[in-house]
Design an enzyme around this catalytic site. Structure first.
Site, PDB file in Angstrom:
ATOM      1  N   GLN A  44      -4.901  -2.146   9.374  1.00  0.00           N
ATOM      2  CA  GLN A  44      -4.621  -2.917   8.852  1.00  0.00           C
ATOM      3  C   GLN A  44      -5.208  -4.159   9.895  1.00  0.00           C
ATOM      4  O   GLN A  44      -5.027  -4.602  11.104  1.00  0.00           O
ATOM      5  CB  GLN A  44      -3.247  -3.372   8.932  1.00  0.00           C
ATOM      6  CG  GLN A  44      -2.715  -4.425   7.905  1.00  0.00           C
ATOM      7  CD  GLN A  44      -3.557  -4.460   6.745  1.00  0.00           C
ATOM      8  OE1 GLN A  44      -3.567  -3.733   5.554  1.00  0.00           O
ATOM      9  NE2 GLN A  44      -4.000  -5.956   6.088  1.00  0.00           N
ATOM     10  N   LYS A  63       0.556  -1.217  -0.166  1.00  0.00           N
ATOM     11  CA  LYS A  63      -0.073  -0.230   0.013  1.00  0.00           C
ATOM     12  C   LYS A  63       1.327   1.234  -0.167  1.00  0.00           C
ATOM     13  O   LYS A  63       0.629   2.491  -0.659  1.00  0.00           O
ATOM     14  CB  LYS A  63      -0.551  -0.143   1.049  1.00  0.00           C
ATOM     15  CG  LYS A  63      -1.820  -1.234   1.379  1.00  0.00           C
ATOM     16  CD  LYS A  63      -2.955  -1.808   2.755  1.00  0.00           C
ATOM     17  CE  LYS A  63      -3.810  -2.627   1.651  1.00  0.00           C
ATOM     18  NZ  LYS A  63      -3.779  -3.028   3.395  1.00  0.00           N
ATOM     19  N   ASP A  99     -11.710   2.508   3.821  1.00  0.00           N
ATOM     20  CA  ASP A  99     -12.341   0.754   3.506  1.00  0.00           C
ATOM     21  C   ASP A  99     -13.355   0.547   3.933  1.00  0.00           C
ATOM     22  O   ASP A  99     -14.019   0.179   2.975  1.00  0.00           O
ATOM     23  CB  ASP A  99     -11.280   0.143   4.628  1.00  0.00           C
ATOM     24  CG  ASP A  99      -9.957  -0.277   4.375  1.00  0.00           C
ATOM     25  OD1 ASP A  99      -9.480  -1.021   3.352  1.00  0.00           O
ATOM     26  OD2 ASP A  99      -9.050  -0.928   5.744  1.00  0.00           O
TER      27      ASP A  99
END
Ligand code: NAD
Length: 287
Positions: free
Chosen positions: A93, A49, A116
């Site tokens: 994460q 990422k 997200d």
């Protein structure tokens, strides 16, 4: 369907737009990633990422915390990232170490920085057809399908898997009236299958498009696929033979009209759509 090539194409589009935005506004979009513990797979994902951020001109911060971190310490970090005016997107994460309440942590992220699209406010907006952020993996699948010329409107899409990260949001994007690629990339008739679905093979055989998000290697066999169907494999399974998807690629690729490989299919798009959302977050917070 070459996810790597499509991902590169979209990253080039985002990079050009970010460059113009930064030049005009003086703002560099910034993604803050939070990694708790030392799960090797999570470390690889976070590294990927950050590399993607560099490629598209997005700044990134890495907040690495030990596995012993308490829930309160993590919430306090999230609070400071929520307040930070130079941070536009926050990524937690997953998985978090056991003992930390994942939903409580995800719910603490400022919904305007929730790149997200996991926050209930953002999930609600998606379900009402007025999304703020689009969930990365499902949005990536939609991009692959449209950029490969697969029309969804009026087609029967069968999604195998009902998770909050893939299956459920995928169904919301495909049943919506419109999409970031236009109405032809949405408006599908969707069936969601899961572990209690009866006659799964029969349901899958009725699909024009199958999206597999199960997490079991070679779960979708050739008997479950109608000749000419389009097959998207979201699964990532680590086996002795390396990374494989949920679809028996060797056999199914013989009868599918188009299919995504693993690796090199949906995976690269997930990271790219996170870049897309971080840029959107920067525009949102600066407007
Ligand atoms: P999950 O474990 O949360 O969900 C799996 C789903 O599969 C469940 O809804 C379950 O009902 C269904 N399922 C399990 N057994 C079944 C059966 N026998 N018949 C029918 N359905 C069954 O997983 P997830 O987070 O949705 O991820 C699914 C897969 O996709 C995993 O391999 C994961 O690693 C991968 N994934 C890939 C990406 C990517 O970027 N490519 C992103 C997210 C997840």
């Amino acid at each position: 369907m070459d996810g790597k090539a499509i991902s590169k194409e979209i990253q080039a589009e985002i990079a050009a737009e970010v460059a113009t935005f930064t030049k005009q506004s003086g703002i560099t979009p910034c993604l803050a990633a939070v990694l708790v513990g030392d799960d090797p797979a999570s470390e690889v994902y976070v590294r990927n990422k950050h590399r993607a951020c560099e490629r598209v001109g997005i700044a990134s911060q890495m907040h690495k915390l030990p596995a012993s971190t308490t829930e309160e310490e993590l919430l306090s970090l999230i609070d400071s990232l929520n307040q930070a005016s130079d941070v536009h997107g926050i990524l937690i994460q997953l998985p978090l170490p056991s003992g930390i309440d994942t939903l409580r942590v995800l719910d603490a992220v400022n919904p305007r920085k929730d790149v997200d699209a996991f926050h209930p406010e953002n999930v609600g907006l998606i379900s009402q057809g007025r999304p703020r952020f689009l969930p990365c993996t499902p949005h990536g699948v939609q991009q692959i399908l449209d950029r490969c010329g697969v029309e969804l409107s009026g087609k029967h899409a069968v999604i195998v898997g009902r998770s909050d990260i893939v299956g459920k949001p995928m169904s919301m994007l495909l049943t919506a009236k419109d999409s970031t690629r236009g109405p032809q990339a949405a408006n599908a008739t969707v069936t969601i299958c899961h572990s209690r679905t009866r006659n799964l093979a029969e349901v899958c055989r009725s699909a024009d498009v199958i999206i597999a998000a199960v997490g079991i290697a070679n779960f979708v066999t050739v008997e479950m696929v109608k000749p000419g169907a389009v097959v998207v494999d979201v699964g990532i399974n680590r086996t002795d033979e390396g990374l494989v998807g949920d679809v028996d690629f060797a056999a199914v690729s013989q009868i599918a009209s188009q299919i995504t490989p693993v690796p090199g299919g949906v995976g690269p798009l997930t990271v790219t759509m996170l870049m897309y959302n971080t840029f959107d977050a920067a525009k949102l917070l600066s407007s």
